[in-house]
Write a protein that holds these residues in place. Structure first.
Motif, mmCIF file in Angstrom:
data_model
loop_
_atom_site.group_PDB
_atom_site.id
_atom_site.type_symbol
_atom_site.label_atom_id
_atom_site.label_comp_id
_atom_site.label_asym_id
_atom_site.label_seq_id
_atom_site.Cartn_x
_atom_site.Cartn_y
_atom_site.Cartn_z
ATOM 1 N N ARG A 1 -2.837 -3.183 -7.810
ATOM 2 C CA ARG A 1 -2.267 -3.425 -6.799
ATOM 3 C C ARG A 1 -1.200 -4.513 -6.876
ATOM 4 N NH1 ARG A 1 -2.655 0.212 -2.700
ATOM 5 N NH2 ARG A 1 -3.569 -0.666 -0.775
ATOM 6 N N HIS B 1 0.176 -4.285 5.684
ATOM 7 C CA HIS B 1 -0.828 -4.406 6.438
ATOM 8 C C HIS B 1 -2.021 -4.868 5.307
ATOM 9 C CE1 HIS B 1 -0.305 -0.542 4.739
ATOM 10 N NE2 HIS B 1 -1.694 -0.483 4.797
ATOM 11 N N CYS C 1 -7.049 -3.153 3.251
ATOM 12 C CA CYS C 1 -6.523 -1.618 3.358
ATOM 13 C C CYS C 1 -7.505 -1.069 2.252
ATOM 14 C CB CYS C 1 -5.152 -1.438 3.294
ATOM 15 S SG CYS C 1 -5.006 0.313 3.514
ATOM 16 N N CYS D 1 0.819 -1.256 0.044
ATOM 17 C CA CYS D 1 -0.079 0.147 0.084
ATOM 18 C C CYS D 1 0.881 1.235 -0.099
ATOM 19 C CB CYS D 1 -0.880 -0.061 1.235
ATOM 20 S SG CYS D 1 -1.888 1.565 1.568
ATOM 21 N N SER E 1 0.861 3.564 1.887
ATOM 22 C CA SER E 1 1.213 3.975 3.450
ATOM 23 C C SER E 1 2.468 3.128 3.823
ATOM 24 C CB SER E 1 -0.093 3.395 4.396
ATOM 25 O OG SER E 1 -1.367 3.648 4.008
HETATM 26 ZN ZN LIG Z 1 -2.890 0.777 3.347
#
Ligand SMILES: [Zn+2]
Ligand SMILES: [Zn+2]
Length: 375
Positions: free
Chosen positions: A358, A78, A176, A56, A58
């Motif tokens: 992704r 995550h 997420c 991700c 993040s």
């Molecule tokens: Zn994330």
């Protein structure tokens, strides 16, 4: 390889070592293999052998310290999927269950329960622990370590059973990207009367378009700075496409969007333009955190009762509901699988905005297993 534990005094299970890819001291944005002793498995925890983990934005912000400095070594990750291989006696899952873990691994434990847990909004829990580099507040000490690893131990209420219709690789990003986009659509009641906008057609945006189509939104407007994802946006459910580099298209869309999810974390976004497209009584929902402050003048907000709001993940209940909805509606992230050993290349590609949509790290089944130790 580094052997020092990542801070936070806690009891360790010396009989076993988990190995992950960690941001290590002096390692900058590059991850290196690092092993640690996990916390002892408690009665209500499960041990998961990780088969997949999504990457991700993040994780990248974290590793590169774009948001803040971090305590190293730290294992990010995550969007975790794997198989339960050990269970405490009170854990809700059975050995062999296929489960996913998202952004949180703990909330209030025991008898004192905070207001947010009581309301079923545990994502705001005052005692929460996020999935990596976050101190546990359950009285057992230690710092959480994420899913770029062979195994993880979590409380069983934060391991979600994956519906049989969804493959493990496809399931990862629901934890997420999926929940981040599902919750605000639910909270602001997206449906047949909603002209929905989605800014940024990437890891989050491509799932948001699919949710919106399944929820029957009146209009689904994909908003991007480039035309290169236009055809795919329509396949994902968009009914209209706006290229923000064409000022005419923005003008034509003035005051036409009732609810808009902004997945764009770039600080140089033109917030004035986004706000000009918002209809009266609408919400512009920020889902990504720009590294720099955002600026805008207040006139769009005041003249049309436009609200700028944020949205943070979703609750445990929202995650369960989302998985069921995705299974039933046939919604799946569009993914590209990479071996865990290619993690640094894969992270570089995410940083460069290359994935469509992704990247999911996949463990080689012949090498994964925790290492027993005699120390
Ligand atoms: Zn994330
Ligand atoms: Zn709480």
């Amino acid at each position: 390889m580094f052997s020092s534990p990542a801070g936070g005094a806690s009891e360790e299970d010396k009989s076993v070592k988990f190995t992950g890819w960690a941001a290590v001291p002096g390692g900058d944005g590059v991850l290196q293999k690092w092993s640690y002793h996990p916390r002892p498995l408690s009665a209500d925890e499960v041990e998961i052998e990780i088969t997949h983990c999504g990457i991700c934005g993040s994780d990248i912000h974290f590793m590169t310290e774009g948001w803040s400095s971090i305590t190293r070594p730290a294992i990010p990750g995550h969007e975790i999927v794997g198989t339960v291989v050990k269970r405490g006696k009170d854990a809700t899952h059975q050995i062999g269950d296929r489960v996913g873990v998202g952004c949180l691994v703990s909330c209030c434990r025991g008898s004192s329960v905070c207001n947010w847990c009581r309301k079923g909004e545990d994502q705001f829990c005052e005692n929460k622990t996020v999935t990596f580099n976050s101190p546990f507040k359950d009285g057992r000490g230690g710092i959480s370590k994420g899913g770029f690893a062979d195994r993880i131990r979590v409380y069983s209420d934060y391991a979600f059973k994956i519906p049989k219709e969804i493959s493990s690789a496809e399931a990862a990003s629901f934890f997420c990207a999926g929940i981040t986009t599902y919750t605000p659509l639910k909270r602001y009641k997206a449906g047949p009367n909603t002209r929905l906008g989605v800014i940024g057609i990437g890891g989050l945006g491509h799932i948001a378009l699919q949710w919106a189509a399944a929820m029957g939104c009146q209009e689904i407007v994909a908003i991007s700075g480039r035309d290169n994802k236009k055809d795919e946006a329509f396949k994902l459910g968009a009914t209209k496409f706006i290229n923000t580099s064409d000022k005419e298209q923005i003008k034509e869309a003035a005051k036409s969007i009732d609810l808009c999810l902004c997945t764009n974390g770039s600080s140089n976004s033109n917030w004035e333009e986004y706000l000009s497209m918002m209809a009266p009584l609408s919400q512009l929902v920020l889902l990504a955190i720009p590294e720099e402050p955002i600026t805008f003048v207040g006139s769009h907000l005041v003249s049309r009762d436009v609200a700028i709001v944020g949205s943070h993940l979703g609750s445990k209940g929202d995650i369960e509901e989302m998985l069921e909805f995705a299974a039933k509606q046939g919604i799946r992230p569009w993914i590209e699988k990479r071996p865990f050993d290619d993690i640094n290349e894969a992270c570089k590609d995410v940083h460069a905005g290359k994935p469509r949509y992704r990247i999911i790290l996949e463990m080689d089944p012949s090498v994964s297993t925790a290492t027993p130790t005699s120390s």
